[in-house]
Design an enzyme around this catalytic site. Structure first.
Site, PDB file in Angstrom:
ATOM      1  N   VAL A   1       4.267 -17.613 -31.439  1.00  0.00           N
ATOM      2  CA  VAL A   1       4.080 -16.542 -30.461  1.00  0.00           C
ATOM      3  C   VAL A   1       5.087 -16.602 -29.321  1.00  0.00           C
ATOM      4  O   VAL A   1       5.137 -15.682 -28.492  1.00  0.00           O
ATOM      5  CB  VAL A   1       2.639 -16.517 -29.916  1.00  0.00           C
ATOM      6  CG1 VAL A   1       1.630 -16.353 -31.047  1.00  0.00           C
ATOM      7  CG2 VAL A   1       2.326 -17.751 -29.079  1.00  0.00           C
TER       8      VAL A   1
ATOM      9  N   ASN B   1      -5.327 -15.662 -31.163  1.00  0.00           N
ATOM     10  CA  ASN B   1      -6.040 -16.921 -30.978  1.00  0.00           C
ATOM     11  C   ASN B   1      -5.140 -18.061 -30.512  1.00  0.00           C
ATOM     12  O   ASN B   1      -5.614 -19.006 -29.879  1.00  0.00           O
ATOM     13  CB  ASN B   1      -6.715 -17.312 -32.295  1.00  0.00           C
ATOM     14  CG  ASN B   1      -7.272 -18.716 -32.267  1.00  0.00           C
ATOM     15  OD1 ASN B   1      -8.310 -18.985 -31.679  1.00  0.00           O
ATOM     16  ND2 ASN B   1      -6.574 -19.648 -32.910  1.00  0.00           N
TER      17      ASN B   1
ATOM     18  N   TYR C   1      -3.902 -23.569 -17.356  1.00  0.00           N
ATOM     19  CA  TYR C   1      -4.766 -23.053 -18.412  1.00  0.00           C
ATOM     20  C   TYR C   1      -5.755 -22.031 -17.857  1.00  0.00           C
ATOM     21  O   TYR C   1      -5.938 -20.947 -18.429  1.00  0.00           O
ATOM     22  CB  TYR C   1      -5.507 -24.195 -19.102  1.00  0.00           C
ATOM     23  CG  TYR C   1      -6.329 -23.751 -20.284  1.00  0.00           C
ATOM     24  CD1 TYR C   1      -5.714 -23.401 -21.483  1.00  0.00           C
ATOM     25  CD2 TYR C   1      -7.716 -23.661 -20.209  1.00  0.00           C
ATOM     26  CE1 TYR C   1      -6.458 -22.969 -22.576  1.00  0.00           C
ATOM     27  CE2 TYR C   1      -8.475 -23.238 -21.288  1.00  0.00           C
ATOM     28  CZ  TYR C   1      -7.840 -22.887 -22.472  1.00  0.00           C
ATOM     29  OH  TYR C   1      -8.581 -22.456 -23.550  1.00  0.00           O
ATOM     30  N   ALA C   2      -6.367 -22.340 -16.717  1.00  0.00           N
ATOM     31  CA  ALA C   2      -7.327 -21.413 -16.118  1.00  0.00           C
ATOM     32  C   ALA C   2      -6.658 -20.105 -15.730  1.00  0.00           C
ATOM     33  O   ALA C   2      -7.181 -19.005 -15.994  1.00  0.00           O
ATOM     34  CB  ALA C   2      -7.988 -22.062 -14.904  1.00  0.00           C
TER      35      ALA C   2
ATOM     36  N   LYS D   1      -5.847 -17.957 -18.839  1.00  0.00           N
ATOM     37  CA  LYS D   1      -6.989 -17.295 -19.459  1.00  0.00           C
ATOM     38  C   LYS D   1      -7.555 -16.194 -18.567  1.00  0.00           C
ATOM     39  O   LYS D   1      -8.104 -15.197 -19.063  1.00  0.00           O
ATOM     40  CB  LYS D   1      -8.057 -18.326 -19.823  1.00  0.00           C
ATOM     41  CG  LYS D   1      -7.623 -19.259 -20.953  1.00  0.00           C
ATOM     42  CD  LYS D   1      -7.226 -18.510 -22.226  1.00  0.00           C
ATOM     43  CE  LYS D   1      -6.896 -19.437 -23.381  1.00  0.00           C
ATOM     44  NZ  LYS D   1      -6.551 -18.702 -24.620  1.00  0.00           N
TER      45      LYS D   1
END
Length: 226
Positions: free
Chosen positions: A53, A75, A151-152, A155
Site C-alpha cells: 500500500v 486492512n 498509531y492513534a 486511526k
C-alpha cells in the site's frame, strides 16, 4: 458473485476476514506485500495478489489484475516504532501515516473505477478504537492506557477519511470497523478477543446491501456513535 480485495491478508485479521468472506460466498483476492507468504490464504481458496500500500505501481498492477471489484477491505496497517513521546520523531510519524492513512487513499483511488462499475460497491476501512478519542479518554476501555501517538493519530484519520469518502460517494457503502483488542501478532497475542471476534465488524460491514449503513464506525456489537 461478489469480488473482494483485502489488503494485508496474509495473517491475523486479514487472513481471518479472507476465510470468512470466502465462506460467505465472495471471490476473494488476498493482497499482501510478499505472495510467498500467501500459502494459508491460498489454502482457503483465495487468489493471492501482490500489493504494497506504500507502492503505487504495485497497487495499480494489483487492481489491473482483478476481473471486477465489488468490495474493498482496507486492512493493511502498521503499529510503528514509537510508543510514547521520548521515542517519537517526524520520521516515525510519517511512516505510520504513509501506510495506515495514505495507503488507504492510494488503494481506494486506484480501485474507484472498478467499484463504480459495481451495482453494490462497498469499502471497509479497518480503523481502531485507539483512534477514537472517547475511548482514549474513558477509564475502563482497553484503549485508555495506550500511549502511542502515531498509531492513534493514524486511526483517527482513518475514521475521518471514511466519513468524507462516504459523503463524496453516496451510492457506495463506506464504513470503518473497530476490531477491538484482539490476540494477534500485532500486540504479542495479548488481546482478549479471538481473531473471529476481531473480524465480526469488518465482515458485517463487508456484506451490507445497498440499504446498509454508510459513513459509520462499527465494532462487533454494532454502531459506535460519534
Amino acid at each position: 458473485m461478489t469480488t473482494t480485495l483485502i489488503t494485508g491478508a496474509n495473517r491475523s485479521l486479514g487472513l481471518e476476514t479472507t476465510r470468512r468472506l470466502i465462506e460467505a460466498g465472495h471471490t476473494v483476492y488476498a493482497g499482501m506485500r510478499d505472495p510467498a507468504a500467501g500459502d494459508e490464504a491460498r489454502a482457503l481458496g483465495a487468489h493471492v495478489v501482490r500489493i504494497d500500500v506504500t507502492d503505487q505501481d504495485s497497487i495499480d498492477a494489483a487492481v489491473a489484475s482483478l476481473p471486477s471489484l465489488d468490495v474493498l477491505v482496507n486492512n493493511a496497517g502498521v503499529l510503528g516504532t514509537s510508543f510514547g513521546v521520548d521515542d517519537l520523531d517526524a520520521a516515525a510519524m510519517a511512516s505510520v501515516l504513509d501506510t495506515n492513512v495514505t495507503g488507504i487513499v492510494r488503494v481506494t483511488q486506484a480501485a474507484l473505477p472498478m467499484l463504480r462499475a459495481s451495482a453494490t460497491p462497498v469499502v471497509v476501512n479497518v480503523a481502531s478504537g485507539v483512534g477514537f478519542a472517547r475511548w482514549l479518554t474513558t477509564p475502563g476501555h482497553d484503549e485508555f492506557h495506550v500511549p502511542s501517538i502515531p498509531y492513534a493519530a493514524s486511526k483517527a484519520a482513518v475514521i475521518a477519511l471514511t466519513v468524507q469518502y462516504a459523503k463524496n460517494l453516496p451510492t457506495f457503502r463506506v464504513n470503518a470497523s473497530d476490531p477491538g483488542y484482539t490476540a494477534t501478532e500485532f500486540n504479542g497475542f495479548g488481546g482478549h478477543q479471538t481473531v473471529t471476534e476481531g473480524t465480526d465488524a469488518t465482515v458485517a460491514l463487508a456484506t451490507v446491501g445497498t440499504d446498509g449503513p454508510t459513513g459509520e464506525f462499527h465494532d462487533r456489537t454494532g454502531r459506535i456513535a460519534y
